[in-house]
Design a protein around this motif. Structure first.
Motif, mmCIF file in Angstrom:
data_model
loop_
_atom_site.group_PDB
_atom_site.id
_atom_site.type_symbol
_atom_site.label_atom_id
_atom_site.label_comp_id
_atom_site.label_asym_id
_atom_site.label_seq_id
_atom_site.Cartn_x
_atom_site.Cartn_y
_atom_site.Cartn_z
ATOM 1 N N TRP A 292 0.568 -1.149 -0.004
ATOM 2 C CA TRP A 292 0.058 -0.064 0.017
ATOM 3 C C TRP A 292 0.884 1.150 -0.136
ATOM 4 C CZ3 TRP A 292 -4.742 -0.812 -1.285
ATOM 5 C CH2 TRP A 292 -5.269 -1.783 -1.040
ATOM 6 N N ARG B 3 2.425 2.065 -3.263
ATOM 7 C CA ARG B 3 1.239 2.496 -4.151
ATOM 8 C C ARG B 3 1.048 3.946 -3.936
ATOM 9 N NH1 ARG B 3 -3.125 -1.756 -4.131
ATOM 10 N NH2 ARG B 3 -4.392 -0.145 -5.194
ATOM 11 N N LEU C 127 -0.292 4.787 -1.260
ATOM 12 C CA LEU C 127 -1.625 4.792 -0.490
ATOM 13 C C LEU C 127 -1.339 4.520 1.155
ATOM 14 C CD1 LEU C 127 -4.092 3.007 -2.992
ATOM 15 C CD2 LEU C 127 -4.257 5.474 -1.974
ATOM 16 N N ARG D 218 -2.246 5.934 3.570
ATOM 17 C CA ARG D 218 -3.512 5.918 4.343
ATOM 18 C C ARG D 218 -4.284 4.798 4.455
ATOM 19 N NH1 ARG D 218 -3.664 9.506 0.081
ATOM 20 N NH2 ARG D 218 -5.457 9.040 -1.022
ATOM 21 N N HIS D 219 -3.791 3.683 3.750
ATOM 22 C CA HIS D 219 -4.560 2.239 4.018
ATOM 23 C C HIS D 219 -3.499 1.383 4.239
ATOM 24 C CE1 HIS D 219 -8.473 3.559 2.281
ATOM 25 N NE2 HIS D 219 -7.893 4.132 1.272
ATOM 26 N N GLU E 148 -10.189 14.473 -1.518
ATOM 27 C CA GLU E 148 -9.983 12.877 -1.436
ATOM 28 C C GLU E 148 -11.316 12.650 -2.627
ATOM 29 O OE1 GLU E 148 -7.922 10.776 -1.159
ATOM 30 O OE2 GLU E 148 -8.846 8.874 -0.639
ATOM 31 N N ALA F 183 -9.720 12.571 -6.149
ATOM 32 C CA ALA F 183 -8.974 11.663 -6.170
ATOM 33 C C ALA F 183 -9.481 10.192 -6.431
ATOM 34 C CB ALA F 183 -8.078 11.529 -5.124
ATOM 35 N N GLN F 184 -10.757 10.205 -6.235
ATOM 36 C CA GLN F 184 -11.556 8.830 -6.248
ATOM 37 C C GLN F 184 -12.250 8.757 -7.356
ATOM 38 O OE1 GLN F 184 -12.906 8.854 -1.910
ATOM 39 N NE2 GLN F 184 -12.681 6.676 -2.259
ATOM 40 N N SER G 288 -15.531 7.377 1.134
ATOM 41 C CA SER G 288 -14.285 8.403 0.975
ATOM 42 C C SER G 288 -13.818 8.795 2.498
ATOM 43 C CB SER G 288 -14.871 9.533 0.184
ATOM 44 O OG SER G 288 -14.123 10.464 0.212
ATOM 45 N N ARG G 289 -12.590 8.669 2.604
ATOM 46 C CA ARG G 289 -11.833 9.163 4.059
ATOM 47 C C ARG G 289 -11.161 10.410 3.766
ATOM 48 N NH1 ARG G 289 -7.884 6.090 7.343
ATOM 49 N NH2 ARG G 289 -7.305 5.379 5.369
ATOM 50 N N CYS G 290 -9.851 10.127 4.407
ATOM 51 C CA CYS G 290 -8.974 11.528 4.303
ATOM 52 C C CYS G 290 -7.993 11.251 2.959
ATOM 53 C CB CYS G 290 -8.064 11.369 5.512
ATOM 54 S SG CYS G 290 -7.495 9.935 6.127
#
Lengths: 322, 322
Positions: free
Chosen positions: B90, B93, B95, B97-98, B148, B151-152, B269-271
């Motif tokens: 993660w 990549r 990410l 945040r995950h 965010e 971004a999604q 959707s989070r941060c």
């Protein structure tokens, strides 16, 4: 002609006049039809339905409106189930399946296929090639519904996909995604059913006591149960996608926290175009014969519905009684 | 040093030693922090939290680990809140945040910003340019959470977007999407709050008795309530997207039928990353000053939490007591 009628949960047989043929329509003699879980939901009062159900069928065109090509006469056909206006923005975008004024064969304000003769717009019809048997053709509609997933999300070939549920739709979804090139893992409750798709390379597993957490980028919920969605979210990795293929009547409760924290995408998925399903069935990429449980003549529809509603039973077919 | 501590729903003040500085970390003197709805949820027992909350802050770097660049010293900074391992798939990549082993500032196993000095990895820090005031810098984190969304999902400029909820996050989301070029319509319950974003071109409406059905291709639920998701699904057109920005504690019940029939996509959707938020704030594209309700010194944190939890109150800030 004989027709099946749902009324307050009862399955009745009625005798009705032949349906008339409006402009743009064809009259089709039923060859075979399949009872879908949606039909059982309609029987239970989903959509406040009463009338003739049935939307999975193969038939033979016996008449067309005077303005339509006579080429259709005698053709073996399957038919897309959404009767769209053809003029609105949705229809122009090729999404007549979402036309706001649509009727739907055997579901919304258009009598279904569980009768000796039905009608559909000619533009809804697809010729069934000789390489697809009549029994197989009954599965074009549910296979198209499985294919719809690939029209909505881009699953790269080689990606692992978990499919939850080994009912009719789960078994078709597993095969369609495997044929697409995904590595499908089916999680179900019936060894015998899962064996049908193992032959196609799908790996299978009985529902484990403890679900793997965040283990799949793609998870399809085809369980038909409220627990299915929760399980799918649990199994989905961060930024992954859950495809919702289960029609569950009524409210279901979910914890939105894992959806938001893991930024999971949930995609509602319904019916699809017939072309990819026709290609898969013609190319023998999908085993549907193994999904057929039993054949009933139309005049034994009450028994057929009872059989179809029996736990563990896969596809029940109806045929003209002759 | 003074620190705020949540314990079984109580907001307490504690005196603690200065936090030590592990390899890769900086020690930061608090300049200002914001109380977020998540902090109020933590107070209510969400995540079984006890400890120092706070993840929206601006501070000044006062010390760094010996191996880190001294350039950071004296810099005014904001900090990304996820402390990721930096090595897993993660993280590779982009990410983090995950990252499955992450801790999260003031939320998961890393003490938060409601204290005189906090620590974060240097790689989490962003310099705050002089064009952004310290008060504005407190909003970098929630503005990043609003960013965010972009971004999604790809929202084309000019598309209409409905944002549900005129709380802190709803007001930021509305401004971020409007600044992106979408035509944002905010549906809320407070004329005065909605006025803040009307200046930015956002159209607004008090929650109508009857919600428009299938009216928007994009709907953001920032209501923080269980009804919000249901309303968002109702308002979303077929094949449209609902972005779930509400953290609601516990189970919520939804009817999956409209999600499936209309093939709606729901995106948790989070941060988000701080860069786009810094750009928007530096470019004065977002009004955050209007969102500040009141300032409290850190040693009045119990009163500040009480104020923040008062219905209708927007952002409450905490500052060092000095």
């Amino acid at each position: 002609m004989l027709s099946v009628h749902l009324e307050s949960g009862r399955v009745e047989l009625r005798s009705q006049p032949l349906p008339r043929i409006p402009a743009g329509f064809a009259r089709i003699r039923l060859l075979a039809a399949g009872i879908c879980s949606t039909d059982l939901e309609l029987q239970r009062g989903y959509y406040g339905f009463s009338g003739t159900p049935g939307h999975e069928f193969a038939g033979e065109v016996v008449a067309v409106h005077a303005d339509e090509s006579k080429d259709w006469l005698g053709r073996r056909v399957a038919g897309e189930i959404n009767l769209a206006c053809g003029k609105c923005e949705w229809c122009k975008r090729g999404l007549g399946r979402h036309c706001p004024t649509r009727t739907v064969l055997g579901i919304v304000r258009h009598p279904g296929a569980f009768r000796e003769f039905l009608t559909l717009p000619v533009r809804n019809l697809h010729r069934v090639p000789t390489s697809i048997s009549t029994e197989q053709a009954v599965f074009i509609e549910p296979v198209a519904a499985a294919c719809e997933i690939l029209a909505q999300v881009k699953i790269p070939r080689g990606d692992a996909v978990a499919v939850l549920g080994d009912g009719k739709l789960g078994l078709l979804v597993a095969q369609v995604l495997q044929a697409h090139g995904a590595r499908v893992h089916l999680v179900g409750r019936h060894r015998d059913k899962m064996r049908i798709v193992e032959k196609r390379g799908v790996t299978t597993e009985l529902v484990p006591k403890k679900l793997p957490r965040c283990a799949y980028r793609w998870v399809v919920d085809a369980t038909g149960s409220a627990e299915g969605l929760r399980a799918a979210v649990t199994m989905c990795e961060p930024r992954g996608t859950v495809i919702m293929k289960s029609t569950v009547h009524g409210l279901i409760s979910i914890d939105t926290a894992p959806v938001i924290v893991n930024e999971v995408t949930l995609v509602g998925s319904r019916c699809g175009r017939f072309e990819p399903a026709l290609r898969l069935l013609a190319g023998k990429k999908i085993d549907v014969a193994g999904l057929i449980d039993e054949d009933f003549p139309l005049d034994q529809a009450p028994a057929a519905f009872q059989r179809a509603a029996t736990k563990g039973v896969l596809k029940v077919l109806l045929r003209p009684s002759r």
